[in-house]
Design an enzyme around this catalytic site. Structure first.
Site, mmCIF file in Angstrom:
data_model
loop_
_atom_site.group_PDB
_atom_site.id
_atom_site.type_symbol
_atom_site.label_atom_id
_atom_site.label_comp_id
_atom_site.label_asym_id
_atom_site.label_seq_id
_atom_site.Cartn_x
_atom_site.Cartn_y
_atom_site.Cartn_z
ATOM 1 C CG HIS A 83 -2.014 -0.853 1.308
ATOM 2 N ND1 HIS A 83 -3.285 -0.448 1.001
ATOM 3 C CD2 HIS A 83 -2.112 -2.164 1.627
ATOM 4 C CE1 HIS A 83 -4.122 -1.459 1.134
ATOM 5 N NE2 HIS A 83 -3.438 -2.519 1.510
ATOM 6 C CG HIS A 116 -3.973 2.545 10.481
ATOM 7 N ND1 HIS A 116 -5.113 2.124 9.851
ATOM 8 C CD2 HIS A 116 -4.091 3.892 10.602
ATOM 9 C CE1 HIS A 116 -5.892 3.152 9.597
ATOM 10 N NE2 HIS A 116 -5.306 4.244 10.053
ATOM 11 C CD GLU A 159 -7.099 7.917 10.228
ATOM 12 O OE1 GLU A 159 -8.125 7.228 10.017
ATOM 13 O OE2 GLU A 159 -5.959 7.458 10.111
ATOM 14 C CG HIS A 182 -10.990 5.792 14.121
ATOM 15 N ND1 HIS A 182 -11.690 5.845 12.925
ATOM 16 C CD2 HIS A 182 -11.513 4.744 14.809
ATOM 17 C CE1 HIS A 182 -12.573 4.862 12.894
ATOM 18 N NE2 HIS A 182 -12.484 4.182 14.022
ATOM 19 C CG HIS A 185 -8.766 3.275 13.000
ATOM 20 N ND1 HIS A 185 -7.762 3.961 13.664
ATOM 21 C CD2 HIS A 185 -8.788 3.806 11.747
ATOM 22 C CE1 HIS A 185 -7.213 4.856 12.868
ATOM 23 N NE2 HIS A 185 -7.812 4.772 11.686
#
Length: 355
Positions: A195, A238, A244, A268, A274
């Site tokens: 990613h 992560h 966020e 979060h 999460h």
């Protein structure tokens, strides 16, 4: 998602603060809000000026007509509008629209800019400056009984006006309200494995003096191709040094297809673990990653900030979801310490693939 607006509710009365941080007086931080409206501000002769923040509007249902001192534009779902602080504006229902709802952000910090592209280059990746559109100029000279709502140092004030403030005949400069169609975002991704960081999806940033710690990054997760092989394609589990706030404009979010609805929000804060829900984990684990996959029919976004989000009293009383952690209850425990490890490929592609 917030409920729809009752009769006669405009953008000012239909705004609800979800969370905020920083300090409007210190010009630092931001505020996250939703809106639901069933009436135009023009129907009440109402105008607004935000002295604390640039206002980023994201329609989720229903098209809007955003009028400003410097001109007007129509903003539909999948588009954004940005009105700079100090500019008088008005949010109306677009022609043919009976009601609307969505999100808007107050940016107290530095002005939004398109992010620095570094090795990506400036040829066309992410959000290109040429796609940000200035409003269509319009001028009116109207007298009557009007109201100006001002937000200053976090407080709302109202004052009477005897004429329309949209009487600006001409203007000069480049600090101007604008709109952007997020369907034009040129998404980038890996074509080998693993990613890239989600920052690869940043549309706009409000920087600080500390590199890598933005006052606010506006990130979207648009339709795109996923081609990574040997990779769990949904977002990983992560913890993050940034805080966020997620929203969903339409469709389903690939990390939470079973538990996140359009119009909903999630927070979060920094270092809160999460990740994808049980459905996303099953789909990502079982996927044949030798076949590229097209993510379509969805548009999620994230407001990511270096400061912790402080939920409002209203959000805690009316929007809290105590069952939210249950979205991870169906994630299977898959690790078996007694099992032989799978054979690992040392390269992104087997050697014979380079012949």
């Amino acid at each position: 998602p917030p409920p729809g607006a009752g009769a006669g509710v405009d953008f000012v009365d239909g705004a609800v603060t979800i969370a905020a941080n920083g300090d409007p007086a210190g010009q630092d931080g931001c505020g996250a809000n939703t809106y639901s409206l069933s009436a135009s501000m023009s129907a009440r002769g109402r105008y607004m000026r935000h002295a604390d923040a640039d206002v980023l509007i994201l329609p989720q249902e229903g098209a809007l007509e955003v009028r400003t001192e410097l001109g007007d534009f129509r903003v539909e779902p999948c588009e954004l509008a940005l009105v700079q602080r100090g500019t008088v504006f008005q949010v109306n229902l677009a022609e043919g629209t009976q009601s609307a709802r969505g999100y808007f952000l107050e940016n107290f910090g530095d002005l939004f800019v398109v992010p620095e592209l570094g090795p990506i280059g400036i040829s066309g990746g992410l959000a290109h400056p040429r796609h940000f559109l200035a409003p269509q100029a319009r001028y009116e000279e109207t007298e009557g009984d009007f109201e100006l709502v001002s937000k200053f140092l976090g407080q709302l004030f109202r004052s009477p006006l005897t004429h329309s403030p949209f009487d600006v005949v001409a203007w000069y400069g480049n600090l101007v309200p604008h709109k952007y169609d997020m369907r034009l975002f040129a998404a980038l991704n890996t074509v080998t494995y693993d990613h890239p960081d989600p920052s690869i999806n940043t549309v706009l940033s409000s920087y600080t003096s500390s590199p890598g710690l933005a006052n606010i990054d506006f990130v979207i997760f648009p339709p795109r191709w996923m081609a990574a092989e040997g990779t769990f394609r949904p977002p990983w589990f992560h913890r993050n040094c940034m805080s966020e706030l997620m929203g969903l404009l339409h469709g389903t979010y690939d990390a939470k297809p079973d538990s996140f609805q359009p119009g909903a929000s999630s927070i979060h804060n920094r270092f809160t673990p999460h990740g994808p829900d049980g459905g996303a984990v099953r789909a990502g684990t079982d996927a044949d990653t030798s076949v590229p996959e097209r993510y379509s029919g969805s548009l999620a976004f994230m407001w990511e900030t270096r400061l912790a989000w402080h939920p409002s009293e209203h959000a805690l009383a009316h929007m809290d979801d105590p069952a939210y952690p249950a979205c991870w209850s169906s994630v299977e425990r898959r690790f078996d310490a007694s099992a032989a490890p799978p054979a690992a490929e040392a390269y992104a592609f087997p050697p014979d693939a380079r012949r």
